[in-house]
Design a protein around this motif. Sequence first.
Motif, short mmCIF file in Angstrom:
data_model
loop_
_atom_site.label_atom_id
_atom_site.label_comp_id
_atom_site.label_asym_id
_atom_site.label_seq_id
_atom_site.Cartn_x
_atom_site.Cartn_y
_atom_site.Cartn_z
N GLY B 29 0.81 -1.21 0.00
CA GLY B 29 0.00 0.00 0.00
C GLY B 29 0.84 1.26 0.00
O GLY B 29 1.69 1.45 0.87
N VAL B 33 0.23 6.11 4.80
CA VAL B 33 0.90 5.33 5.86
C VAL B 33 2.02 4.47 5.27
O VAL B 33 3.14 4.44 5.79
N ASP B 52 1.86 -1.23 -4.67
CA ASP B 52 0.53 -0.62 -4.64
C ASP B 52 -0.26 -1.09 -5.86
O ASP B 52 0.27 -1.16 -6.96
N ASP B 53 -1.54 -1.37 -5.62
CA ASP B 53 -2.35 -1.92 -6.72
C ASP B 53 -2.76 -0.84 -7.72
O ASP B 53 -3.25 -1.16 -8.80
N ARG B 62 -10.84 12.56 1.00
CA ARG B 62 -10.28 11.76 2.09
C ARG B 62 -9.70 12.74 3.09
O ARG B 62 -10.25 13.81 3.27
N ALA B 63 -8.58 12.40 3.74
CA ALA B 63 -8.09 13.25 4.83
C ALA B 63 -7.80 14.68 4.36
O ALA B 63 -7.31 14.88 3.25
N ILE B 64 -8.12 15.62 5.24
CA ILE B 64 -7.68 17.00 4.99
C ILE B 64 -6.95 17.60 6.19
O ILE B 64 -6.08 18.44 6.02
N CYS B 65 -7.30 17.20 7.41
CA CYS B 65 -6.70 17.84 8.58
C CYS B 65 -5.48 17.06 9.06
O CYS B 65 -5.61 15.89 9.45
N GLN B 123 -5.50 14.95 1.01
CA GLN B 123 -4.66 13.76 1.12
C GLN B 123 -3.84 13.52 -0.16
O GLN B 123 -2.70 13.06 -0.10
N LEU B 148 -0.96 -7.15 -4.35
CA LEU B 148 -0.75 -8.37 -3.55
C LEU B 148 -2.04 -9.19 -3.60
O LEU B 148 -3.12 -8.64 -3.39
N THR B 185 -6.46 -6.38 2.09
CA THR B 185 -6.39 -7.74 1.53
C THR B 185 -5.69 -8.66 2.54
O THR B 185 -6.08 -9.81 2.74
N TYR B 284 -20.72 8.63 3.02
CA TYR B 284 -19.95 7.71 3.85
C TYR B 284 -20.77 7.22 5.05
O TYR B 284 -21.62 7.95 5.55
N ASP B 304 -4.99 2.38 8.42
CA ASP B 304 -6.39 1.92 8.33
C ASP B 304 -6.54 0.41 8.25
O ASP B 304 -7.61 -0.11 8.52
N GLY B 316 -7.74 9.41 11.69
CA GLY B 316 -7.38 8.26 10.84
C GLY B 316 -5.97 8.35 10.32
O GLY B 316 -5.06 7.63 10.78
N GLY B 317 -5.75 9.23 9.37
CA GLY B 317 -4.42 9.39 8.79
C GLY B 317 -3.39 9.81 9.81
O GLY B 317 -2.25 9.31 9.82
N ASN B 318 -3.79 10.69 10.72
CA ASN B 318 -2.83 11.17 11.72
C ASN B 318 -2.34 10.02 12.61
O ASN B 318 -1.15 9.94 12.91
C1 FAD Z 1 -14.19 11.51 4.21
C2 FAD Z 1 -12.94 11.21 4.96
C3 FAD Z 1 -12.29 12.23 5.64
C4 FAD Z 1 -11.13 11.98 6.34
N1 FAD Z 1 -10.52 13.01 7.00
C5 FAD Z 1 -9.38 12.78 7.66
C6 FAD Z 1 -8.67 13.86 8.24
O1 FAD Z 1 -9.07 15.02 8.11
N2 FAD Z 1 -7.51 13.58 8.89
C7 FAD Z 1 -7.03 12.30 8.99
O2 FAD Z 1 -5.98 12.12 9.60
N3 FAD Z 1 -7.67 11.26 8.44
C8 FAD Z 1 -8.82 11.47 7.77
N4 FAD Z 1 -9.43 10.44 7.12
C9 FAD Z 1 -8.85 9.08 7.21
C10 FAD Z 1 -7.71 8.88 6.20
O3 FAD Z 1 -8.16 9.12 4.90
C11 FAD Z 1 -7.19 7.46 6.33
O4 FAD Z 1 -6.95 7.19 7.68
C12 FAD Z 1 -5.89 7.26 5.55
O5 FAD Z 1 -6.13 7.26 4.17
C13 FAD Z 1 -5.28 5.90 5.90
O6 FAD Z 1 -4.11 5.74 5.16
P1 FAD Z 1 -3.56 4.29 4.82
O7 FAD Z 1 -2.30 4.51 4.07
O8 FAD Z 1 -3.57 3.44 6.03
O9 FAD Z 1 -4.68 3.63 3.85
P2 FAD Z 1 -5.14 4.13 2.41
O10 FAD Z 1 -5.04 5.59 2.27
O11 FAD Z 1 -6.49 3.50 2.18
O12 FAD Z 1 -4.09 3.47 1.41
C14 FAD Z 1 -4.08 2.08 1.17
C15 FAD Z 1 -3.30 1.84 -0.11
O13 FAD Z 1 -3.15 0.44 -0.28
C16 FAD Z 1 -3.42 0.11 -1.64
N5 FAD Z 1 -3.85 -1.30 -1.65
C17 FAD Z 1 -5.00 -1.80 -1.16
N6 FAD Z 1 -5.03 -3.14 -1.36
C18 FAD Z 1 -3.87 -3.48 -1.99
C19 FAD Z 1 -3.32 -4.69 -2.45
N7 FAD Z 1 -3.98 -5.85 -2.33
N8 FAD Z 1 -2.11 -4.67 -3.05
C20 FAD Z 1 -1.43 -3.51 -3.19
N9 FAD Z 1 -1.92 -2.32 -2.76
C21 FAD Z 1 -3.12 -2.32 -2.17
C22 FAD Z 1 -4.49 1.11 -2.05
O14 FAD Z 1 -4.56 1.31 -3.44
C23 FAD Z 1 -4.00 2.37 -1.35
O15 FAD Z 1 -3.09 3.07 -2.14
C24 FAD Z 1 -10.60 10.66 6.40
C25 FAD Z 1 -11.24 9.64 5.70
C26 FAD Z 1 -12.39 9.90 4.99
C27 FAD Z 1 -13.04 8.79 4.24
#
Ligand code: FAD
Lengths: 69, 517
Positions: B29, B33, B52-53, B62-65, B123, B148, B185, B284, B304, B316-318
């Motif tokens: 991913g 993160v 990354d897929d 998605r995240a803004i703050c 984001q 993957l 996954t 959502y 996540d 979430g992202g933070n």
């Molecule tokens: C409406 C909304 C508002 C938000 N606001 C905030 C905010 O203001 N502040 C904040 O901190 N958080 C916020 N969040 C949460 C934040 O978006 C997530 O916590 C953050 O994206 C998590 O990051 P991640 O890298 O763990 O996962 P993701 O961003 O989901 O990234 C996962 C990656 O893995 C890849 N992937 C998935 N499966 C596979 C596979 N099998 N093989 C290879 N690659 C794969 C995907 O393509 C993707 O690129 C918000 C979320 C939403 C929905």
Amino acid sequence: MTAELKMNRAPPHVDELYQDLLGSFEDLSDDQKLEYAVLMLVTLSNQIGDRKVVSEAIRLCRHVVRNGP
Amino acid sequence: MRFRTRSYPFAPPEGLRRPEPRKHVIIIGAGPVGLAAALELSNHGIECVVLDDNNTVAVGSRAICWSKRSLEILDRLGIGDKAVAKGVVWKVGRTFHGDTELFNFDLLPEKGHKRPAFINLQQYYVEEFLIEAASTRPDIDLRFQNRLFDAVHHDEYVEVAVETPDGTYRLETEYLIACDGAGSTLRGLLGLEFAGELFEERFLIADIEMEADFPSERRFWFEPTFHSGQSALLHKQPDNIYRIDLQLGWDADPEVECRKENVEPRIRRVVGSREFRIDWVSVYTFQCRRLSRFVHGRVIFAGDSAHVVSPFGARGGNSGLQDIDNLGWKLAAILDRRAPPGLLDSYDRERTFGADRNIAHSTRTTKFMTPADGIERTFRDQLLKLARHAPFARAWINSGRLSTPCVYPGIRDDAPDLPISARPGSVAPDAPQRQSWLLDQFGGMVVIAGIGIDPPALPGSRPLHVEINAFVRQRYLGQGRKAVYLVRPDQVIAGRWLRTSDDELRSAIKEVYEGKR
Ligand SMILES: Cc1cc2nc3c(=O)[nH]c(=O)nc-3n(C[C@H](O)[C@H](O)[C@H](O)COP(=O)(O)OP(=O)(O)OC[C@H]3O[C@@H](n4cnc5c(N)ncnc54)[C@H](O)[C@@H]3O)c2cc1C
């Protein structure tokens, strides 16, 4: 713990306080009584400010309500 | 200038032709993160492969703050300045009931910090900056369109199966970090499940482009006149983009709500007669859930894939970035044979603790914002009324307790006379120094910070003379005149003493690498 709560917190003038509390429900509809009770709970909890004391009061009152006379 | 999503090229990996040597770390991913994990490991000299897929950054709302703590982490990943320069800096939040402002808050009333309380930045920008940074590091092998689809856990390594546009291949790795998001996954392949709550509520999230003079602040409404009986949130982002969140109720049909003819009137009621263009709309539902453990043998979950929360505290992202901050140096120390594999237990312990904190905050906020009928609603509604009359009640209004790092429990060696803000387990508070900032001098490795004391030079650590000024005094000394602080590579305070010995510090450093502090 419960005894502690009572001992520590029993203020003077309980009879007057009791009358004040009863009186404070006057002229309120049933819906308003609930709303008022909620506001009082929040206000008093805020004034007490000690989570342990409030928790102990919650425990005591729930115990009494659930276990009857 | 509006953001333009670019496609990152697919390069056929060597593994399609012949078996590749076993990797130290594979990250699944390239979200914020996973990319942060790659850069953090690279900071520690550890090579990794990121799969990354997809071949773009995250599109849509998605995240803004991004919190102060995240910006401090991004600083060490090399993109802090870029993020702050592009982001909208804010620290004031206003909360309304109907059309009446109940109160406002300043998230960072104190001066003397390098980074602001929060920035708003889409984001996709954060991901793009991270990809740019990762692309300059020879030890990061970033592979787009590499999905993957299988993983087998062996004693000494993990074997993964990857699908690309040119076919499939297999790779082996000592450690696998699952950063594959909420629909992970890997979680599915390992048969792991989230536990927690799903909220029966829907929110319309719209990003709109508009020329407007709204200040850079967060505005939250309970029961606004423009969106009867529900809640609403307005946030400014770069490029004249505004985020509008509208609570819809559980019965709302996502497909119907996303139709232009239904969205536009709702937005019109928020922004009045201003011209606007819809950038993205989605509906959502939110969950507050996590894995019971984040470490499963050689597979480590972060972000996540490990935990999800509602977005109203921006956790979430933070918190995902905080996972990586905690994990990176530990995994690097294990791979470098400077620490036993058991150090990962402390990642599991500390970050599940952090996730529980976030889930608790997020659950409470969600309940306050969307109370169930009955006593929950009565309490919420009465508090809103009370807050109009009584200032004390404002503190009880919960429209999102915004992300701050947790204080890890159980780290001993505290000198209780020193200020609580720098107690063991907390992130070291920032303070200005003559040439730079204190946090710029912490991190990467264990630091022995001498404040009014000469710090000893001991193996496995770096000594640092902290310059004393009013901020350092207030945040680190209190009434005291001198102190020694031991600071972990993730800038978390691992112990502090009014006076100590080299032997005591030596054993404390050892304990850092054993996960005991
Ligand atoms: C409406 C909304 C508002 C938000 N606001 C905030 C905010 O203001 N502040 C904040 O901190 N958080 C916020 N969040 C949460 C934040 O978006 C997530 O916590 C953050 O994206 C998590 O990051 P991640 O890298 O763990 O996962 P993701 O961003 O989901 O990234 C996962 C990656 O893995 C890849 N992937 C998935 N499966 C596979 C596979 N099998 N093989 C290879 N690659 C794969 C995907 O393509 C993707 O690129 C918000 C979320 C939403 C929905």
